[in-house]
Every structure is written in C-alpha cells, then in structure tokens.
Write an enzyme that holds these catalytic residues in place. Structure first.
Site, mmCIF file in Angstrom:
data_model
loop_
_atom_site.group_PDB
_atom_site.id
_atom_site.type_symbol
_atom_site.label_atom_id
_atom_site.label_comp_id
_atom_site.label_asym_id
_atom_site.label_seq_id
_atom_site.Cartn_x
_atom_site.Cartn_y
_atom_site.Cartn_z
ATOM 1 N N ASP A 1 0.824 -1.207 0.000
ATOM 2 C CA ASP A 1 0.000 0.000 0.000
ATOM 3 C C ASP A 1 0.861 1.260 0.000
ATOM 4 O O ASP A 1 2.075 1.213 0.167
ATOM 5 C CB ASP A 1 -0.909 0.018 1.231
ATOM 6 C CG ASP A 1 -1.951 -1.081 1.202
ATOM 7 O OD1 ASP A 1 -2.458 -1.384 0.111
ATOM 8 O OD2 ASP A 1 -2.249 -1.639 2.278
ATOM 9 N N TYR B 1 6.863 -10.102 6.700
ATOM 10 C CA TYR B 1 6.856 -8.654 6.912
ATOM 11 C C TYR B 1 7.506 -8.319 8.248
ATOM 12 O O TYR B 1 7.424 -9.096 9.205
ATOM 13 C CB TYR B 1 5.428 -8.112 6.925
ATOM 14 C CG TYR B 1 4.773 -7.989 5.575
ATOM 15 C CD1 TYR B 1 4.799 -6.781 4.870
ATOM 16 C CD2 TYR B 1 4.112 -9.070 4.996
ATOM 17 C CE1 TYR B 1 4.190 -6.662 3.631
ATOM 18 C CE2 TYR B 1 3.504 -8.964 3.754
ATOM 19 C CZ TYR B 1 3.547 -7.754 3.079
ATOM 20 O OH TYR B 1 2.949 -7.639 1.845
#
Length: 261
Positions: free
Chosen positions: A51, A109
């Site tokens: 994003d 992540y």
C-alpha cells in the site's frame, strides 16, 4: 525469456505498488526503467502488492522479454533509470513455471516501531512513531494466538477482495532493540491491511490497554469493528518471499538496513 528481480524500495511518496493512471507508483517506475533497458514495453508481476507508504527490502517480481541482456544491464542499467528510492538487489533468469505471486509459498513482513517520547527526524518515513511505555514481551506473548490456519476476518480491511479470510501464520515474533519494537510475521499470504491491523491491536496490548487474551478473542469475534485502529503505514516492510528450492533464488539480508538483522 523470463527474468526474476529482487527489489527494494522506499514507499513514501508513492501511491502504493500497483500501477495507476495519473499517480506515481513503484510498479510504474520499475516498468518504465525496464522498458528503457529492454528497448521494448515491459510489464511486471509482483509477489505482493504494498500500500501507499509501505516499503520493501525483499519484493520479488518477474517479467517476460525478448531482449538479451547481461546481468549488469538488468541491475546497474535498470538502477540507473530508477528513482533513488527504488533499487534492484538481484536478478536471475527463471524457467517459465516461475510466477512471482503464484509460486510463492510464504511472505514475511517486519513492522518497525520507534518507541520514544519524541518523533524521529531522519527516519520519519522509515518507522512508525508511537510514544508510551510499550511492553514488547507482552505483545509477543499475545501474538502467539495468531499462529496456524485461522479466520482473520477481524484483521482484514473492509475493501479486501480475497475470497477467503483464512490465512496460515507460520511464525510471529515481537522484539525490542533499544528504542525500536519490531513485529516480525510470516504467513502463506496476507489479507489487505492484515499486518497493520494486527500490529494496531498488539500495540493496545503492549500499552496495557487490553488483556493478553485479546488477540484470541478478536479472532473468535470475526468482526473488524472490534479490533484496534490500523497501524500507520511507514513502519511496514515486505522483507522476504519464500519460493520452492528448485528456483534457487538469491537470499540477502532481510533489513531494513538500519536494523540489526
């Protein structure tokens, strides 16, 4: 031929990974640079779309080309045509069975929190600033409720387009390095905003606002409205993507580079 690339980028200033009309994207910049070096239009496929404001040290992409170039052209040549905040880390020719997204078996992540009374200056776009007394050990203990294949409805964005809310979290660790608190999580795949939504709720536990059992409670509720607010984007990094051993892709330090690995 099919080529795979390892990509690193600073997501600040981009409207996310995905190419969009009239706004700047990481994908758009990479395709432009590749097309210059290949002298033909190039389209890329990525392991995971990030994003706006989210970074990567271990993004993987692949593309098709008729151009015959050496490794230096696909690394140094492409880097010379990229903005300073996007860089190719490695290149490898792969067979036609490889797909950056569909061949991946896991993504990893790291979310980096700068836990200090005052906001950072130099690293302001590379970490998320949260003040207050954050207990990383408490966050780590609570996070273990996320392990395994479960319904993550409580941690998916409203606009998430995935057909299923089930994901398999392989491992999750929360550690402290001085003023930094790092949430490190790997899964077969992630829902839209899943990591940031998880971090937002873990922070409430770390700050002592919710009990240790809260993550498990939220999973059982299957209701996004019951969980905490989504954590800020700037501390999130896609650091690794796992593929079957047959592809022999390079493995580099996970990063981000200002951290101890």
């Amino acid at each position: 031929m099919r080529i795979a690339l390892g990509i690193e980028y600073d997501g600040n200033g981009y409207f996310g990974w995905q190419r969009q009309a009239e706004v700047d994207s990481v994908q758009g910049q990479l395709e432009r640079a590749l097309s210059i070096v290949a002298n033909e239009p190039i389209g890329v496929f990525c392991a995971g779309r990030t994003d706006a404001g989210v970074h990567a040290t271990g993004q993987v992409v692949h593309f098709e080309t008729n151009a015959i170039r050496n490794e230096g052209a696909w690394t140094l040549g492409v880097n010379a045509n990229l903005p300073d905040n996007i860089a190719v880390r490695w290149v490898k020719e792969v067979d036609d069975s490889f797909h950056a997204r569909f061949s991946a078996t896991a993504r990893r992540y790291r979310y980096v929190i700068y836990n200090h009374s005052f906001r950072p200056g130099i690293l302001r776009h590379g970490v998320s600033h949260y003040h207050g007394d954050i207990d990383a050990d408490r966050m780590h203990q609570a996070a273990q409720a996320l392990l395994g294949e479960q319904d993550f409805t409580s941690f998916r964005a409203v606009q998430c387009q995935s057909k299923t809310p089930f994901r398999n979290v392989h491992c999750v660790n929360v550690t402290r390095q001085g003023m930094y608190v790092i949430v490190d999580i790997a899964a077969n795949a992630f829902l839209h905003h899943m990591v940031r939504n998880i971090v937002g709720s873990l922070l409430e536990i770390g700050l002592g606002n919710q009990p240790l059992t809260w993550m498990g409670d939220l999973l059982a509720l299957k209701d996004r409205n019951q969980a905490a607010a989504t954590a800020k984007p700037h501390g999130l990094y896609l650091v690794d993507v796992t593929y079957p051993e047959q592809y022999q892709l390079p493995k580099l330090a996970l990063g981000p580079l200002f951290m101890l690995d």
